[in-house]
Motif scaffolding. Structure first.
Motif, mmCIF file in Angstrom:
data_model
loop_
_atom_site.group_PDB
_atom_site.id
_atom_site.type_symbol
_atom_site.label_atom_id
_atom_site.label_comp_id
_atom_site.label_asym_id
_atom_site.label_seq_id
_atom_site.Cartn_x
_atom_site.Cartn_y
_atom_site.Cartn_z
ATOM 1 N N ARG A 139 0.811 -1.219 0.000
ATOM 2 C CA ARG A 139 0.000 0.000 0.000
ATOM 3 C C ARG A 139 0.838 1.260 0.000
ATOM 4 O O ARG A 139 1.903 1.315 0.603
ATOM 5 N N GLY A 186 -4.798 1.176 3.127
ATOM 6 C CA GLY A 186 -4.477 -0.249 3.017
ATOM 7 C C GLY A 186 -4.702 -1.023 4.299
ATOM 8 O O GLY A 186 -5.216 -2.153 4.268
ATOM 9 N N VAL A 245 -13.075 2.924 0.819
ATOM 10 C CA VAL A 245 -12.502 1.753 1.470
ATOM 11 C C VAL A 245 -13.498 0.601 1.588
ATOM 12 O O VAL A 245 -13.175 -0.555 1.274
ATOM 13 N N SER A 259 -3.288 5.423 1.784
ATOM 14 C CA SER A 259 -4.263 4.893 0.824
ATOM 15 C C SER A 259 -5.389 4.104 1.490
ATOM 16 O O SER A 259 -6.346 3.708 0.828
ATOM 17 N N LEU A 282 -8.409 -1.455 4.904
ATOM 18 C CA LEU A 282 -8.898 -2.473 3.973
ATOM 19 C C LEU A 282 -8.554 -3.874 4.469
ATOM 20 O O LEU A 282 -9.380 -4.787 4.409
ATOM 21 N N ILE A 339 -2.623 -1.388 -2.920
ATOM 22 C CA ILE A 339 -3.627 -0.345 -2.782
ATOM 23 C C ILE A 339 -2.970 1.024 -2.957
ATOM 24 O O ILE A 339 -1.985 1.339 -2.289
ATOM 25 N N ALA A 382 -4.049 5.403 -4.071
ATOM 26 C CA ALA A 382 -5.160 6.352 -4.026
ATOM 27 C C ALA A 382 -4.680 7.697 -4.563
ATOM 28 O O ALA A 382 -3.483 7.923 -4.733
ATOM 29 N N THR A 437 -14.306 -0.940 -1.796
ATOM 30 C CA THR A 437 -13.094 -1.580 -2.310
ATOM 31 C C THR A 437 -12.870 -2.906 -1.605
ATOM 32 O O THR A 437 -12.502 -3.907 -2.231
ATOM 33 N N ALA A 438 -13.120 -2.948 -0.294
ATOM 34 C CA ALA A 438 -13.004 -4.200 0.459
ATOM 35 C C ALA A 438 -13.996 -5.226 -0.071
ATOM 36 O O ALA A 438 -13.673 -6.420 -0.205
ATOM 37 N N ASP A 446 -7.259 1.365 -6.947
ATOM 38 C CA ASP A 446 -7.321 2.745 -6.470
ATOM 39 C C ASP A 446 -8.472 2.850 -5.473
ATOM 40 O O ASP A 446 -9.645 2.822 -5.860
ATOM 41 N N SER A 447 -8.151 2.955 -4.195
ATOM 42 C CA SER A 447 -9.190 2.957 -3.156
ATOM 43 C C SER A 447 -9.990 4.255 -3.126
ATOM 44 O O SER A 447 -11.051 4.317 -2.498
ATOM 45 N N SER A 448 -9.502 5.298 -3.805
ATOM 46 C CA SER A 448 -10.214 6.575 -3.780
ATOM 47 C C SER A 448 -11.410 6.593 -4.723
ATOM 48 O O SER A 448 -12.246 7.491 -4.646
#
Length: 215
Positions: free
Chosen positions: A12, A18, A192, A16, A21, A129, A131, A195-196, A186-188
């Motif tokens: 990560r 990570g 989060v 971000s 997540l 991960i 962002a 994305t998880a 890209d978690s943005s």
């Protein structure tokens, strides 16, 4: 049929999300989450002071020796031998712990070259991960104590540089490069939580493929 043992590793960028997540994925699957816990276990098994592992965490050997020596000299403590503090030795202790927890059962492991260390595991799902800078700066100010966007940006650049140097030093891959991982996200974009959810779906599909192959 019992689910096959699997490990999700998370590389990560700093800020971000990570770690968050990783915790969410561990909760979703009901499996252990490992991050800083690896340091304490590695220190205990090696017999070295946990401080050495804290200082060594995702740091390449040369900078590790300088940092530890300076810190111990300033505090008046005894400086262990260069051999004991060799970054390769500390990396080996931590690598052994990572292999042990992976063999013990399914889990989520954040950072520390776990994807490379476990590259021969039958079902190691490696992710990275990242962002947007905007999201990262906001998270660093909220969660990591930065007082301004400028300070957050400096922290972001410094820690990313350290993590990249560590990963590139100990592996034959490049930190953050798409070809180094199974999946880069890209978690943005989704945030989060979603994305998880997406990573959970991906992992479940990978697990199902292994289950079908075993029939």
């Amino acid at each position: 049929m019992e689910k096959p043992r699997f490990v999700i590793t998370i590389g990560r960028q700093f800020g971000s999300g990570g770690r968050e997540l990783g915790r969410q994925l561990a909760d979703r699957f009901g499996i252990p989450y490992y991050d800083k816990e690896l340091i304490a276990t590695a220190a205990k098994e090696s017999g070295l002071d946990p401080e050495y592992f804290e200082k060594a965490d995702e740091r390449i050997p040369g900078t590790l020796i300088r940092a530890l020596t300076a810190n111990l000299m300033m505090s008046g403590g005894a400086v262990p031998s260069q051999h004991a503090l060799a970054g390769e030795n500390i990396f080996k202790f931590q690598s052994d712990v990572i292999r042990e927890v992976a063999l013990a059962g399914s889990c989520v492991i954040v950072g520390r070259c776990a994807d490379y260390i476990l590259r021969n595991e039958p079902l190691c799902i490696s992710t990275f991960i990242y962002a947007s800078d905007e999201d990262r700066i906001d998270r660093i100010m909220r969660c990591h104590g930065a007082k301004s966007p400028k300070e957050a940006t400096e922290m972001m650049r410094k820690i990313d540089k350290k993590r990249a140097a560590y990963y590139d030093f100990y592996t034959d891959k490049r930190w953050g490069a798409a070809t180094s991982y199974d999946l880069c996200v890209d978690s943005s974009i989704l945030g989060v939580e979603q994305t998880a959810e997406m990573l959970q779906d991906y992992a479940e599909r990978r697990i199902a493929m292994v289950e079908r192959a075993a029939r």
